[in-house]
Design a protein around this motif. Structure first.
Motif, PDB file in Angstrom:
ATOM      1  N   ARG A 118       0.818  -1.218   0.000  1.00 17.54           N
ATOM      2  CA  ARG A 118       0.000   0.000   0.000  1.00 17.54           C
ATOM      3  C   ARG A 118       0.851   1.267   0.000  1.00 17.54           C
ATOM      4  N   ALA A 119       2.136   1.141   0.282  1.00 17.03           N
ATOM      5  CA  ALA A 119       3.018   2.311   0.301  1.00 17.03           C
ATOM      6  C   ALA A 119       3.618   2.542  -1.087  1.00 17.03           C
ATOM      7  N   THR A 120       4.058   3.757  -1.325  1.00 20.12           N
ATOM      8  CA  THR A 120       4.663   4.094  -2.611  1.00 20.12           C
ATOM      9  C   THR A 120       6.017   3.405  -2.757  1.00 20.12           C
ATOM     10  N   PRO A 121       6.488   3.226  -3.994  1.00 21.26           N
ATOM     11  CA  PRO A 121       7.817   2.627  -4.199  1.00 21.26           C
ATOM     12  C   PRO A 121       8.933   3.354  -3.451  1.00 21.26           C
ATOM     13  N   LYS A 122       8.804   4.669  -3.302  1.00 18.81           N
ATOM     14  CA  LYS A 122       9.824   5.444  -2.583  1.00 18.81           C
ATOM     15  C   LYS A 122       9.918   4.978  -1.126  1.00 18.81           C
ATOM     16  N   THR A 123       8.770   4.751  -0.507  1.00 15.85           N
ATOM     17  CA  THR A 123       8.759   4.300   0.889  1.00 15.85           C
ATOM     18  C   THR A 123       9.158   2.833   0.993  1.00 15.85           C
ATOM     19  N   GLN A 124       8.691   2.016   0.053  1.00 15.00           N
ATOM     20  CA  GLN A 124       9.098   0.606   0.051  1.00 15.00           C
ATOM     21  C   GLN A 124      10.622   0.474  -0.033  1.00 15.00           C
ATOM     22  N   SER A 125      11.237   1.360  -0.810  1.00 13.70           N
ATOM     23  CA  SER A 125      12.692   1.286  -0.994  1.00 13.70           C
ATOM     24  C   SER A 125      13.455   1.592   0.291  1.00 13.70           C
ATOM     25  N   ALA A 126      12.783   2.240   1.250  1.00 16.22           N
ATOM     26  CA  ALA A 126      13.446   2.538   2.526  1.00 16.22           C
ATOM     27  C   ALA A 126      13.821   1.265   3.266  1.00 16.22           C
ATOM     28  N   LEU A 127      13.139   0.155   2.929  1.00 17.99           N
ATOM     29  CA  LEU A 127      13.419  -1.120   3.583  1.00 17.99           C
ATOM     30  C   LEU A 127      14.529  -1.911   2.898  1.00 17.99           C
ATOM     31  N   LEU A 128      14.862  -1.558   1.644  1.00 18.64           N
ATOM     32  CA  LEU A 128      15.767  -2.392   0.856  1.00 18.64           C
ATOM     33  C   LEU A 128      17.125  -2.576   1.524  1.00 18.64           C
ATOM     34  N   GLU A 129      17.725  -1.488   1.958  1.00 15.26           N
ATOM     35  CA  GLU A 129      19.052  -1.570   2.576  1.00 15.26           C
ATOM     36  C   GLU A 129      19.000  -2.383   3.868  1.00 15.26           C
ATOM     37  N   ALA A 130      17.949  -2.141   4.660  1.00 21.70           N
ATOM     38  CA  ALA A 130      17.823  -2.863   5.927  1.00 21.70           C
ATOM     39  C   ALA A 130      17.638  -4.360   5.702  1.00 21.70           C
ATOM     40  N   MET A 131      16.860  -4.721   4.688  1.00 18.71           N
ATOM     41  CA  MET A 131      16.582  -6.125   4.421  1.00 18.71           C
ATOM     42  C   MET A 131      17.808  -6.881   3.917  1.00 18.71           C
ATOM     43  N   GLN A 132      18.649  -6.224   3.142  1.00 14.41           N
ATOM     44  CA  GLN A 132      19.784  -6.924   2.549  1.00 14.41           C
ATOM     45  C   GLN A 132      21.081  -6.726   3.333  1.00 14.41           C
ATOM     46  N   GLU A 133      21.425  -5.454   3.608  1.00 13.89           N
ATOM     47  CA  GLU A 133      22.705  -5.168   4.267  1.00 13.89           C
ATOM     48  C   GLU A 133      22.605  -5.081   5.783  1.00 13.89           C
ATOM     49  N   LYS A 134      21.376  -5.096   6.314  1.00 19.85           N
ATOM     50  CA  LYS A 134      21.155  -4.964   7.759  1.00 19.85           C
ATOM     51  C   LYS A 134      21.680  -3.628   8.287  1.00 19.85           C
ATOM     52  N   THR A 135      21.596  -2.595   7.458  1.00 23.86           N
ATOM     53  CA  THR A 135      21.992  -1.249   7.864  1.00 23.86           C
ATOM     54  C   THR A 135      20.967  -0.246   7.334  1.00 23.86           C
ATOM     55  N   VAL A 136      21.003   0.967   7.899  1.00 24.68           N
ATOM     56  CA  VAL A 136      20.174   2.070   7.419  1.00 24.68           C
ATOM     57  C   VAL A 136      21.076   3.292   7.280  1.00 24.68           C
ATOM     58  N   LEU A 166       5.173  -4.720  -5.564  1.00 21.00           N
ATOM     59  CA  LEU A 166       6.572  -4.690  -5.137  1.00 21.00           C
ATOM     60  C   LEU A 166       7.487  -4.892  -6.339  1.00 21.00           C
ATOM     61  N   PRO A 167       8.527  -4.069  -6.484  1.00 24.28           N
ATOM     62  CA  PRO A 167       9.474  -4.267  -7.586  1.00 24.28           C
ATOM     63  C   PRO A 167      10.240  -5.570  -7.427  1.00 24.28           C
ATOM     64  N   GLU A 168      10.731  -6.095  -8.552  1.00 27.71           N
ATOM     65  CA  GLU A 168      11.435  -7.381  -8.529  1.00 27.71           C
ATOM     66  C   GLU A 168      12.627  -7.353  -7.577  1.00 27.71           C
ATOM     67  N   ALA A 169      13.331  -6.221  -7.524  1.00 23.31           N
ATOM     68  CA  ALA A 169      14.521  -6.118  -6.666  1.00 23.31           C
ATOM     69  C   ALA A 169      14.159  -6.303  -5.199  1.00 23.31           C
ATOM     70  N   GLN A 170      12.970  -5.808  -4.812  1.00 24.64           N
ATOM     71  CA  GLN A 170      12.555  -5.963  -3.416  1.00 24.64           C
ATOM     72  C   GLN A 170      12.021  -7.369  -3.152  1.00 24.64           C
ATOM     73  N   LEU A 171      11.277  -7.924  -4.099  1.00 20.21           N
ATOM     74  CA  LEU A 171      10.783  -9.293  -3.946  1.00 20.21           C
ATOM     75  C   LEU A 171      11.944 -10.263  -3.758  1.00 20.21           C
ATOM     76  N   ASP A 172      13.024 -10.032  -4.496  1.00 23.21           N
ATOM     77  CA  ASP A 172      14.179 -10.923  -4.445  1.00 23.21           C
ATOM     78  C   ASP A 172      14.853 -10.911  -3.080  1.00 23.21           C
ATOM     79  N   ARG A 173      14.616  -9.857  -2.305  1.00 20.88           N
ATOM     80  CA  ARG A 173      15.219  -9.765  -0.970  1.00 20.88           C
ATOM     81  C   ARG A 173      14.411 -10.509   0.091  1.00 20.88           C
ATOM     82  N   PHE A 174      13.260 -11.030  -0.296  1.00 17.63           N
ATOM     83  CA  PHE A 174      12.506 -11.894   0.617  1.00 17.63           C
ATOM     84  C   PHE A 174      12.991 -13.325   0.422  1.00 17.63           C
ATOM     85  N   LEU A 175      13.403 -13.939   1.507  1.00 17.18           N
ATOM     86  CA  LEU A 175      13.878 -15.322   1.445  1.00 17.18           C
ATOM     87  C   LEU A 175      12.750 -16.246   0.995  1.00 17.18           C
ATOM     88  N   PHE A 176      11.558 -16.050   1.584  1.00 20.75           N
ATOM     89  CA  PHE A 176      10.388 -16.869   1.304  1.00 20.75           C
ATOM     90  C   PHE A 176       9.198 -15.996   0.939  1.00 20.75           C
TER      91      PHE A 176
END
Length: 324
Positions: A118-136, A166-176
């Motif tokens: 429900r959030a915009t891609p800009k807000t969804q992207s705020a999670l990308l770094e945390a999900m993959q690199e475990k940093t913000v 969800l963009p493919e790059a973010q989906l790929d960061r979900f293990l399951f």
């Protein structure tokens, strides 16, 4: 090297954890097991299902059983990236104005991203770094996430109005990616017994963050034989239509195959399943058990698949039959 007694204690803790979650969540045994596999494999999970199936309650139950910090972010179209990651505030100190970082709700061990699409891609992207690199990263500073850290996100597959896929790059960061199904009539009766009466279920904390980190170390050291590893890699390679040896169903219906992260997800979670089952080596059965949740969100089907009503799970099932 860890001794046999400690190893058995770890396995018993995980099984006790699974049983405790089952007290608060009726049915969904397979979903509970798969979420635990993801937690032990240091991964994020996307829970997909229609409203009212208990996706949010499942995450809450997990947060109670795991003695770790928990936060919930309700994703909406007006949610901003700073509402997730945190922001720099101006603080007055001894007459001077200084910037001080105020952490956002993402700084927790378990983060529930409710209705993430429900959030915009800009807000969804705020999670990308945390999900993959475990940093913000905020401004010029990078902050580490607490350990362990994982995102459990939910989304409704049938309601598309006001949502952002969800963009493919973010989906790929979900293990399951887990599909939460409607309960059986018997399970529905048990749910009524808990939810429409004064009966309450109190869940106890069973496992700590330190326990999880220790178990992850053990799982990483678990051996996997060359034939079993080759089977896992063959499944991923078979999802690519450009591969000359790909199954016919892949060449006909798949537009883009799974990424190397899919192979990592299959091997890591297969090790975790072997661990829970009390085995010290990975079997072909473990690979096949985790193939569906690890692959279903990493395959992009073409228009022909959509027009023929072919699902990702049907493609994966056929690939598993081919790669016997």
């Amino acid at each position: 090297m860890i001794d046999e007694k400690t190893l058995q204690e770890m396995i018993e803790k995980v099984k006790a954890c699974e049983a405790e979650i089952g007290k608060g969540i009726i049915g969904q045994r397979s979903i509970i097991r798969q979420v635990i596999l993801a937690i032990l494999s240091d991964g994020n999970v996307l829970l997909e299902g229609v409203p009212g199936l208990g996706k949010t309650e499942l995450v809450k139950a997990i947060s109670k059983v795991f003695s770790t910090s928990f936060s919930r972010i309700q994703f909406t179209p007006d949610l901003m990236p700073a509402d997730v990651t945190g922001t720099n505030l101006i603080i007055k100190e001894e007459g001077n104005n200084v910037f001080q970082f105020e952490p956002g709700p993402v700084f927790a061990n378990i983060v529930l991203a409710d209705e993430i699409n429900r959030a915009t891609p800009k807000t969804q992207s705020a999670l990308l770094e945390a999900m993959q690199e475990k940093t913000v990263t905020v401004g010029k500073n990078t902050y580490e996430m607490p350990k362990p850290f994982m995102v459990l996100a939910t989304q409704n597959p049938i309601e598309n109005e006001g949502t952002y896929p969800l963009p493919e790059a973010q989906l790929d960061r979900f293990l399951f990616k887990l599909l939460v199904e409607f309960p059986t009539k018997e399970e529905l009766k048990e749910i009524m017994d808990i939810t429409v009466t004064n009966r309450k279920v109190e869940l106890e904390s069973v496992i700590t963050g330190e326990d999880i980190m220790a178990i992850r170390t053990v799982i990483k050291d678990m051996p996997i034989s060359d034939p079993v590893m080759d089977h896992a890699l063959s499944l991923v390679v078979a999802t690519h239509p450009e591969n000359p040896d790909a199954p016919d169903i892949t060449k006909k219906y798949v537009q883009t195959g799974a990424s190397p992260r899919a192979a990592q997800a299959i091997v890591k979670t297969a090790k975790a399943r072997a661990f829970i089952e009390g085995r010290y080596n990975v079997a072909f059965e473990d690979i096949r058990f985790v193939a569906f949740p690890a692959l279903r969100h990493r395959l992009a089907l073409n228009f022909e698949a959509i027009s023929d009503g072919v699902t990702t799970d049907q493609v994966i099932e056929e690939i598993l039959k081919t790669c016997q």
